[in-house]
Scaffold this active site. Structure first.
Site, PDB file in Angstrom:
ATOM      1  N   TYR A   1     -12.894  -2.581  -3.536  1.00  0.00           N
ATOM      2  CA  TYR A   1     -13.553  -2.548  -2.223  1.00  0.00           C
ATOM      3  C   TYR A   1     -15.071  -2.434  -2.360  1.00  0.00           C
ATOM      4  CZ  TYR A   1      -8.855  -1.732  -0.353  1.00  0.00           C
ATOM      5  OH  TYR A   1      -7.522  -1.834  -0.006  1.00  0.00           O
TER       6      TYR A   1
ATOM      7  N   GLU B   1      -9.838 -10.282  -7.431  1.00  0.00           N
ATOM      8  CA  GLU B   1      -8.870  -9.202  -7.295  1.00  0.00           C
ATOM      9  C   GLU B   1      -7.739  -9.304  -8.306  1.00  0.00           C
ATOM     10  OE1 GLU B   1      -7.734  -9.409  -3.187  1.00  0.00           O
ATOM     11  OE2 GLU B   1      -9.634  -8.558  -2.507  1.00  0.00           O
TER      12      GLU B   1
ATOM     13  N   LYS C   1       0.809  -1.214   0.000  1.00  0.00           N
ATOM     14  CA  LYS C   1       0.000   0.000   0.000  1.00  0.00           C
ATOM     15  C   LYS C   1       0.851   1.277   0.000  1.00  0.00           C
ATOM     16  CE  LYS C   1      -4.033  -2.016   2.276  1.00  0.00           C
ATOM     17  NZ  LYS C   1      -4.912  -1.915   3.464  1.00  0.00           N
TER      18      LYS C   1
ATOM     19  N   ASN D   1      -2.137   0.296   6.986  1.00  0.00           N
ATOM     20  CA  ASN D   1      -1.637  -0.987   7.489  1.00  0.00           C
ATOM     21  C   ASN D   1      -0.734  -1.724   6.497  1.00  0.00           C
ATOM     22  OD1 ASN D   1      -3.562  -1.897   5.709  1.00  0.00           O
ATOM     23  ND2 ASN D   1      -4.932  -2.686   7.274  1.00  0.00           N
TER      24      ASN D   1
END
Length: 155
Positions: free
Chosen positions: A51, A128, A11, A114
């Site tokens: 998402y 995904e 991320k 995170n």
């Protein structure tokens, strides 16, 4: 145990903190094979697709703002039980609660920022991976060290 493929996203916070190499190294040292990798910037549209189950939730705008805030590194990792293996390596979602020795336990302080995303099951992984990779961007190749990592019956 079946040979699986899973999506891993390094991320924006991890990219900014220059942890990409450390994270990928942990996957490889565990014996997972990287069969696809690319750096990209997630668009709001891709975020909503990725998402989809969270779009209507109150926290989604902050999630989208974070995941689109900078580049990510998308990886397809492969190995026996790759999904569970990666989830274990990642640690609990909240870095403050994640066990030492996990990626989030060693480097995380936040629930939101995170460091890493990993598919949570086979259906999610398939969905995904299609969002981030074309078929021709994923590679099948023999890894010469596989015979010393696990038995053929485990793959």
């Amino acid at each position: 145990m079946a040979l699986e493929r899973t999506l891993i996203l390094v991320k924006p916070d991890a990219v900014q903190r220059r942890l990409t190499g450390e994270i990928l190294s942990r996957l490889e040292r565990k014996g997972l094979k990287i069969v696809g990798a690319k750096m990209l910037r997630i668009t709001p549209e891709l975020s909503r697709q990725h998402y989809a189950e969270h779009v209507e939730k109150p926290f989604y705008p902050d999630l989208e703002g974070f995941i689109t805030s900078g580049p990510v590194v998308a990886v397809c990792a492969e190995g026996p039980g790759a999904i569970a293996v990666c989830r274990t390596l990642m640690g609990a979602t909240n870095g403050r609660e994640a066990a030492p020795g996990t990626i989030r336990g060693d480097y995380g302080q936040s629930r939101s920022m995170n460091l890493i995303h990993g598919s949570d099951g086979p259906d999610a992984a398939a969905r995904e991976l299609k969002l981030y990779f074309k078929d021709e961007e994923l590679f099948a190749f023999d890894k010469l060290i596989e015979p010393v990592l696990y038995e053929a019956a485990e793959a």
